[in-house]
Scaffold this motif. Sequence first.
Motif, PDB file in Angstrom:
ATOM      1  N   ARG A 280       0.823  -1.216   0.000  1.00 14.23           N
ATOM      2  CA  ARG A 280       0.000   0.000   0.000  1.00 14.23           C
ATOM      3  C   ARG A 280       0.858   1.268   0.000  1.00 14.23           C
ATOM      4  O   ARG A 280       0.564   2.259   0.695  1.00 14.23           O
ATOM      5  CB  ARG A 280      -0.991  -0.002   1.167  1.00 14.23           C
ATOM      6  CG  ARG A 280      -1.924  -1.198   1.162  1.00 14.23           C
ATOM      7  CD  ARG A 280      -3.047  -1.051   2.175  1.00 14.23           C
ATOM      8  NE  ARG A 280      -4.057  -0.098   1.705  1.00 14.23           N
ATOM      9  CZ  ARG A 280      -5.047  -0.388   0.863  1.00 14.23           C
ATOM     10  NH1 ARG A 280      -5.167  -1.616   0.365  1.00 14.23           N
ATOM     11  NH2 ARG A 280      -5.916   0.542   0.516  1.00 14.23           N
ATOM     12  N   SER A 281       1.881   1.235  -0.811  1.00 21.58           N
ATOM     13  CA  SER A 281       2.739   2.406  -0.976  1.00 21.58           C
ATOM     14  C   SER A 281       3.622   2.196  -2.199  1.00 21.58           C
ATOM     15  O   SER A 281       3.785   1.075  -2.684  1.00 21.58           O
ATOM     16  CB  SER A 281       3.619   2.623   0.261  1.00 21.58           C
ATOM     17  OG  SER A 281       4.532   1.552   0.416  1.00 21.58           O
ATOM     18  N   GLY A 282       4.200   3.278  -2.673  1.00 20.05           N
ATOM     19  CA  GLY A 282       5.147   3.185  -3.774  1.00 20.05           C
ATOM     20  C   GLY A 282       4.864   4.190  -4.872  1.00 20.05           C
ATOM     21  O   GLY A 282       3.812   4.838  -4.905  1.00 20.05           O
ATOM     22  N   ARG A 283       5.856   4.324  -5.747  1.00 20.99           N
ATOM     23  CA  ARG A 283       5.722   5.210  -6.899  1.00 20.99           C
ATOM     24  C   ARG A 283       6.210   4.483  -8.145  1.00 20.99           C
ATOM     25  O   ARG A 283       7.205   3.757  -8.095  1.00 20.99           O
ATOM     26  CB  ARG A 283       6.546   6.496  -6.703  1.00 20.99           C
ATOM     27  CG  ARG A 283       5.980   7.428  -5.653  1.00 20.99           C
ATOM     28  CD  ARG A 283       6.800   8.689  -5.522  1.00 20.99           C
ATOM     29  NE  ARG A 283       8.083   8.435  -4.888  1.00 20.99           N
ATOM     30  CZ  ARG A 283       9.004   9.373  -4.659  1.00 20.99           C
ATOM     31  NH1 ARG A 283       8.797  10.621  -5.055  1.00 20.99           N
ATOM     32  NH2 ARG A 283      10.130   9.072  -4.057  1.00 20.99           N
ATOM     33  N   ILE A 284       5.505   4.691  -9.236  1.00 23.27           N
ATOM     34  CA  ILE A 284       5.932   4.190 -10.541  1.00 23.27           C
ATOM     35  C   ILE A 284       6.260   5.401 -11.404  1.00 23.27           C
ATOM     36  O   ILE A 284       5.429   6.307 -11.562  1.00 23.27           O
ATOM     37  CB  ILE A 284       4.836   3.340 -11.202  1.00 23.27           C
ATOM     38  CG1 ILE A 284       4.558   2.090 -10.360  1.00 23.27           C
ATOM     39  CG2 ILE A 284       5.238   2.939 -12.622  1.00 23.27           C
ATOM     40  CD1 ILE A 284       3.392   1.265 -10.847  1.00 23.27           C
ATOM     41  N   VAL A 285       7.481   5.423 -11.924  1.00 25.46           N
ATOM     42  CA  VAL A 285       7.957   6.536 -12.747  1.00 25.46           C
ATOM     43  C   VAL A 285       8.267   6.004 -14.135  1.00 25.46           C
ATOM     44  O   VAL A 285       9.124   5.131 -14.296  1.00 25.46           O
ATOM     45  CB  VAL A 285       9.219   7.173 -12.128  1.00 25.46           C
ATOM     46  CG1 VAL A 285       9.670   8.366 -12.959  1.00 25.46           C
ATOM     47  CG2 VAL A 285       8.967   7.582 -10.677  1.00 25.46           C
ATOM     48  N   ASN A 286       7.576   6.501 -15.133  1.00 28.20           N
ATOM     49  CA  ASN A 286       7.765   6.061 -16.512  1.00 28.20           C
ATOM     50  C   ASN A 286       8.421   7.166 -17.328  1.00 28.20           C
ATOM     51  O   ASN A 286       7.936   8.300 -17.346  1.00 28.20           O
ATOM     52  CB  ASN A 286       6.437   5.686 -17.154  1.00 28.20           C
ATOM     53  CG  ASN A 286       5.799   4.474 -16.506  1.00 28.20           C
ATOM     54  OD1 ASN A 286       6.495   3.563 -16.050  1.00 28.20           O
ATOM     55  ND2 ASN A 286       4.471   4.446 -16.458  1.00 28.20           N
ATOM     56  N   THR A 287       9.515   6.832 -17.990  1.00 31.83           N
ATOM     57  CA  THR A 287      10.158   7.798 -18.882  1.00 31.83           C
ATOM     58  C   THR A 287       9.462   7.761 -20.237  1.00 31.83           C
ATOM     59  O   THR A 287       9.522   6.768 -20.953  1.00 31.83           O
ATOM     60  CB  THR A 287      11.650   7.491 -19.057  1.00 31.83           C
ATOM     61  OG1 THR A 287      12.300   7.595 -17.791  1.00 31.83           O
ATOM     62  CG2 THR A 287      12.289   8.473 -20.027  1.00 31.83           C
ATOM     63  N   SER A 288       8.804   8.845 -20.562  1.00 36.55           N
ATOM     64  CA  SER A 288       8.212   9.026 -21.886  1.00 36.55           C
ATOM     65  C   SER A 288       9.111   9.996 -22.639  1.00 36.55           C
ATOM     66  O   SER A 288      10.321   9.800 -22.709  1.00 36.55           O
ATOM     67  CB  SER A 288       6.772   9.521 -21.772  1.00 36.55           C
ATOM     68  OG  SER A 288       6.218   9.773 -23.047  1.00 36.55           O
ATOM     69  N   SER A 289       8.559  11.043 -23.162  1.00 36.55           N
ATOM     70  CA  SER A 289       9.289  12.033 -23.952  1.00 36.55           C
ATOM     71  C   SER A 289       8.336  13.182 -24.228  1.00 36.55           C
ATOM     72  O   SER A 289       7.106  13.017 -24.143  1.00 36.55           O
ATOM     73  CB  SER A 289       9.743  11.405 -25.273  1.00 36.55           C
ATOM     74  OG  SER A 289      10.156  12.390 -26.200  1.00 36.55           O
ATOM     75  N   LEU A 290       8.884  14.331 -24.563  1.00 32.65           N
ATOM     76  CA  LEU A 290       8.018  15.398 -25.073  1.00 32.65           C
ATOM     77  C   LEU A 290       7.222  14.888 -26.265  1.00 32.65           C
ATOM     78  O   LEU A 290       6.085  15.321 -26.491  1.00 32.65           O
ATOM     79  CB  LEU A 290       8.862  16.615 -25.470  1.00 32.65           C
ATOM     80  CG  LEU A 290       8.093  17.789 -26.069  1.00 32.65           C
ATOM     81  CD1 LEU A 290       7.062  18.335 -25.085  1.00 32.65           C
ATOM     82  CD2 LEU A 290       9.044  18.877 -26.533  1.00 32.65           C
ATOM     83  N   ALA A 291       7.779  13.923 -27.001  1.00 34.33           N
ATOM     84  CA  ALA A 291       7.078  13.333 -28.149  1.00 34.33           C
ATOM     85  C   ALA A 291       5.809  12.601 -27.736  1.00 34.33           C
ATOM     86  O   ALA A 291       4.976  12.286 -28.590  1.00 34.33           O
ATOM     87  CB  ALA A 291       8.001  12.376 -28.897  1.00 34.33           C
ATOM     88  N   GLY A 292       5.653  12.332 -26.452  1.00 33.69           N
ATOM     89  CA  GLY A 292       4.406  11.752 -25.968  1.00 33.69           C
ATOM     90  C   GLY A 292       3.287  12.772 -25.844  1.00 33.69           C
ATOM     91  O   GLY A 292       2.114  12.408 -25.720  1.00 33.69           O
ATOM     92  N   LEU A 293       3.652  14.054 -25.891  1.00 34.40           N
ATOM     93  CA  LEU A 293       2.681  15.141 -25.724  1.00 34.40           C
ATOM     94  C   LEU A 293       2.608  16.039 -26.953  1.00 34.40           C
ATOM     95  O   LEU A 293       1.565  16.611 -27.260  1.00 34.40           O
ATOM     96  CB  LEU A 293       3.055  16.000 -24.503  1.00 34.40           C
ATOM     97  CG  LEU A 293       3.171  15.283 -23.163  1.00 34.40           C
ATOM     98  CD1 LEU A 293       3.769  16.222 -22.122  1.00 34.40           C
ATOM     99  CD2 LEU A 293       1.815  14.778 -22.699  1.00 34.40           C
ATOM    100  N   VAL A 294       3.727  16.184 -27.636  1.00 31.57           N
ATOM    101  CA  VAL A 294       3.859  17.037 -28.822  1.00 31.57           C
ATOM    102  C   VAL A 294       4.376  16.140 -29.944  1.00 31.57           C
ATOM    103  O   VAL A 294       5.357  15.425 -29.757  1.00 31.57           O
ATOM    104  CB  VAL A 294       4.838  18.192 -28.544  1.00 31.57           C
ATOM    105  CG1 VAL A 294       5.175  18.937 -29.821  1.00 31.57           C
ATOM    106  CG2 VAL A 294       4.262  19.137 -27.495  1.00 31.57           C
ATOM    107  N   HIS A 295       3.735  16.165 -31.106  1.00 30.32           N
ATOM    108  CA  HIS A 295       3.950  15.098 -32.084  1.00 30.32           C
ATOM    109  C   HIS A 295       4.504  15.614 -33.415  1.00 30.32           C
ATOM    110  O   HIS A 295       3.763  15.849 -34.377  1.00 30.32           O
ATOM    111  CB  HIS A 295       2.626  14.361 -32.312  1.00 30.32           C
ATOM    112  CG  HIS A 295       1.955  13.962 -31.036  1.00 30.32           C
ATOM    113  ND1 HIS A 295       2.594  13.226 -30.059  1.00 30.32           N
ATOM    114  CD2 HIS A 295       0.711  14.214 -30.567  1.00 30.32           C
ATOM    115  CE1 HIS A 295       1.765  13.025 -29.046  1.00 30.32           C
ATOM    116  NE2 HIS A 295       0.630  13.630 -29.321  1.00 30.32           N
ATOM    117  N   PRO A 296       5.833  15.741 -33.505  1.00 35.68           N
ATOM    118  CA  PRO A 296       6.432  16.224 -34.750  1.00 35.68           C
ATOM    119  C   PRO A 296       6.335  15.217 -35.887  1.00 35.68           C
ATOM    120  O   PRO A 296       6.258  14.003 -35.663  1.00 35.68           O
ATOM    121  CB  PRO A 296       7.895  16.474 -34.359  1.00 35.68           C
ATOM    122  CG  PRO A 296       8.131  15.599 -33.177  1.00 35.68           C
ATOM    123  CD  PRO A 296       6.827  15.527 -32.446  1.00 35.68           C
TER     124      PRO A 296
END
Length: 251
Positions: free
Chosen positions: A112-128
């Motif tokens: 009942r505790s913890g953190r999950i940190v996922n490395t995405s990218s600006l490309a996950g939000l802005v799509h060139p």
Amino acid sequence: MSRVLVTGAASGLGAALATAFEARGDEVLRTDVVEGADLRLDITSDDDWAAALAHVEAAWGGLDVLVNNAGVAGGGRLDVATMDEWQWIMEINLLGAVRGTRTFVPMLKRQRSGRIVNTSSLAGLVHPAGMASYNASKAAVVALTETTGHELAAYGVSAHVVCPSYFRTNLMSSLRGADTALAGVVSRLVETSPISADDIAAAVLEGLDRGDEVILPDQPARDAYGLKWSDRATYDAVMRAQAAKLDEVGA
């Protein structure tokens, strides 16, 4: 003191994140498929994830932070990139994070505790343009993270996604694809960036300390995402101009 597992931790942002956590006094398990890691972990292998879970249970009895950081670079214009390239990048960038999350969620729920940190990218939000497969894989990581946060909030577990813009890293060594014009453009952007992996790692830890669910760790990322929301017409014009330049380079 937190117990932290970082994937892709032998070099690049993964190594910088591991070092930043250790500098705070945290215990870090560095995992990777290459030499320089504490534990070999191929994030596309269910068996390797099972072994990582067993190692964590034996060594620590629990986990405080799971960092799904390992990933690869890719992309290519829609009529140039192959289906094999699409499958390769999705298997690593998206399903690697899915496998890691699925492996450790039962443990995190129990404690009942913890953190999950996922490395995405600006490309996950802005799509060139020219990066459809990479954009899609990283956008999916953003969606995965948000969904994870909703599902696990009742268990005291939070989820955070990291979305940096271009910074100096060895990520380009993993670059694959038939679209050589794109490869040249992206490699130059990475190599000439004034931002280092250590800069990004420091900003990520600051974002985690604030409890940010979406971490935009550098000013160019914040500016680009802000433009998309504040002035969509200008954002579209910039993206389409970049697409035209890519076509000129790759013609």
